[in-house]
Design an enzyme around this catalytic site. Structure first.
Site, PDB file in Angstrom:
ATOM      1  N   CYS A 147       0.815  -1.219   0.000  1.00  0.00           N
ATOM      2  CA  CYS A 147       0.000   0.000   0.000  1.00  0.00           C
ATOM      3  C   CYS A 147       0.843   1.261   0.000  1.00  0.00           C
ATOM      4  O   CYS A 147       0.315   2.363  -0.111  1.00  0.00           O
ATOM      5  CB  CYS A 147      -0.954   0.008   1.183  1.00  0.00           C
ATOM      6  SG  CYS A 147      -0.134   0.166   2.769  1.00  0.00           S
TER       7      CYS A 147
ATOM      8  N   CYS B 121      -1.883   6.133   4.748  1.00  0.00           N
ATOM      9  CA  CYS B 121      -3.319   6.386   4.798  1.00  0.00           C
ATOM     10  C   CYS B 121      -3.769   6.699   6.231  1.00  0.00           C
ATOM     11  O   CYS B 121      -2.992   6.611   7.187  1.00  0.00           O
ATOM     12  CB  CYS B 121      -4.071   5.173   4.268  1.00  0.00           C
ATOM     13  SG  CYS B 121      -3.857   3.702   5.297  1.00  0.00           S
TER      14      CYS B 121
ATOM     15  N   CYS C 159      -2.149  -2.104   8.355  1.00  0.00           N
ATOM     16  CA  CYS C 159      -1.641  -0.850   8.947  1.00  0.00           C
ATOM     17  C   CYS C 159      -1.275  -1.071  10.421  1.00  0.00           C
ATOM     18  O   CYS C 159      -0.266  -0.542  10.900  1.00  0.00           O
ATOM     19  CB  CYS C 159      -2.692   0.255   8.836  1.00  0.00           C
ATOM     20  SG  CYS C 159      -3.046   0.717   7.132  1.00  0.00           S
TER      21      CYS C 159
END
Length: 129
Positions: free
Chosen positions: A35, A60, A104
């Site tokens: 990502c 993000c 994440c």
């Protein structure tokens, strides 16, 4: 149902412990090519306790929220507890993450473990000097 919990949104919009510790005792940096998120953790350690922690995250909202929550969870804790922090604990503390954003929280766990490895390497280097 909202995609993100209120805690995720709070830590994304108002991240805690953002920044750099110039004289950090340990630094851990990890990235996820999947990502593109890059996470860097700085630890200030005294008497085997995390006295201060800062992070820089390029990524993000979930990566920023995971970084922020992880720093809150380890600040003031002994290294013996810090090393046991899991991504599941970070995810739970955030009241969950969408399945496609769990990686994440894994980054947060890995960044802390990387910083702890750096700390041990620095200690060993000083001991051998």
């Amino acid at each position: 149902m909202a995609l993100y919990s209120e805690k995720v949104m709070d830590h994304f919009l108002h991240p805690r412990n953002v920044g750099v510790i110039e004289d950090a005792d340990a630094v851990g940096e990890v990235g996820n090519a999947k990502c593109g998120d890059i996470m860097k953790m700085y630890l200030k350690i005294k008497d085997d306790v995390v006295e201060d922690v800062k992070f820089e995250t390029f990524g993000c909202g979930s990566a920023i929220a995971s970084s922020s929550m992880a720093t809150e969870m380890i600040k003031g804790k002994p290294l013996s507890e810090v090393g046991k922090l899991t991504n599941q604990a970070v995810t739970k503390a955030l009241d969950g993450l969408p399945a496609h954003k769990i990686h994440c929280s894994v980054l947060a766990e890995e960044a802390i473990k990387s910083a702890l490895e750096d700390y041990e390497a620095r200690k060993a280097s000083k001991a051998n000097a």
